[in-house]
Design an enzyme around this catalytic site. Sequence first.
Site, PDB file in Angstrom:
ATOM      1  N   ASP A 160       1.903  32.483 -23.441  1.00 38.26           N
ATOM      2  CA  ASP A 160       2.835  32.561 -24.556  1.00 38.26           C
ATOM      3  C   ASP A 160       2.898  33.992 -25.090  1.00 38.26           C
ATOM      4  O   ASP A 160       2.206  34.888 -24.591  1.00 38.26           O
ATOM      5  CB  ASP A 160       2.401  31.572 -25.640  1.00 38.26           C
ATOM      6  N   ASP A 219      12.084  26.782 -28.033  1.00 37.23           N
ATOM      7  CA  ASP A 219      11.330  25.569 -27.714  1.00 37.23           C
ATOM      8  C   ASP A 219      12.219  24.344 -27.865  1.00 37.23           C
ATOM      9  O   ASP A 219      13.003  24.239 -28.818  1.00 37.23           O
ATOM     10  CB  ASP A 219      10.152  25.406 -28.678  1.00 37.23           C
TER      11      ASP A 219
END
Length: 420
Positions: A160, A219
Amino acid sequence: MWKAVVTAAVAFVLLFCRSSTLDNGLARTPPMGWLAWERFRCNVDCVDDPYNCISEELFMQMADRLAEDGWKELGYNYLNIDDCWMSMDRDEQGNLYANKTRFPNGIKKLADYVHSKGLKLGIYLDFGTHTCGGYPGSIKYLQKDAETIAGWGIDMLKMDGCYANVSDMSWGYPDMEMYMNKTGRPILFSCSWPAYAGGIKVDYSVLAKHCNAWRNYDDIQDSWDSVTHIIDWFGDNQDVLAPVAGPGHWNDPDMLIVGDYSLSYEESKAQMAMWAILAAPLFMSNDLRSISPEARSILMNKEVIRISQDSLGMQGRRVIKDHNGMDVWTRPIEFPDIPSYGVAFLNRRSDGIPYNYTLTPGDLKFKCGSCLGYQLTDVFSGQDYGHCATFQEFTVSIVPNGVVMVYAVPTSVDVTSVLR
């Protein structure tokens, strides 16, 4: 003649991809599996919610389901841990380690268990100073963390980009790929670099040299609006995104939420179909212990998976965006010696009745050389639309927020032999 031209073109594309992209032998087709985040998030309350918390037990149970319920045989073979698995601090030597209460036997033992089931284990790190959930980041420990996860037997890394400068990602992600390669263990590398850099504001030719897949956009959330926003973004930016996808390097629109709370049956079919057309990684984020038969049937549809896993590896494109609320997407599919297509008719209307949409194969810009037309078969219902000449009209009926997905196979081939 047209067969020879197509074969030569495919060979050239694959040669180019091998010479200019990451070649660790992994993700030759879009990877498939299960990922914890969307369904289980950062639930660390194993006292009051032991059944759903991020723990060794949760991942062992999901491994059992993947191995025993038919998922593994269809290609769902990665089991991926996301954020919140770590201790809040590194040890005295600077090593990461799992939370000792929730993962009492450590990640190595979990990896051994997952491997004993014939599966692969993925894990999560963050390039920045901290993970998105506030756990230790990797920016000062890239080599150490690469060696640590390789020693545990990890098969996939999702890295990430929280708490990091985007400008540092241009060296950070390549460095992590280099350190993982030096361990000698093949680790599929999923990068989040583009999602933090604005999606299309990165050099994808560089990215493809270092990552097997990459998150491009926001997301996904448990809603139909989230699914359609992602689809629209991929369509609006397809001229940038589609050319860089291929064997070993994939755009990732995020997880499949089929089997969670919000999507209807028809919306679930639509997400599955569109992710297959997009040549996207297929990572379910749901509860495999209690998934409904309807959701299971969608995720296990062998014909949709066959389109997803096509060896040519070309990402599909939106070829029609109709003012009446219809989107049509096509993806070239490489069956033996012939060019075929997967087609998704996506109904964006919400007026309460199925929409009848009429067009011809010619409207879809199919390129079949000297072929006379196509045999069209619905991959969900099995409906046979019959033979359709290039400029012969056919009609599909699509429910609101739904999809019709078809194989289009040149009529010189027996379509029943292709679909078996």
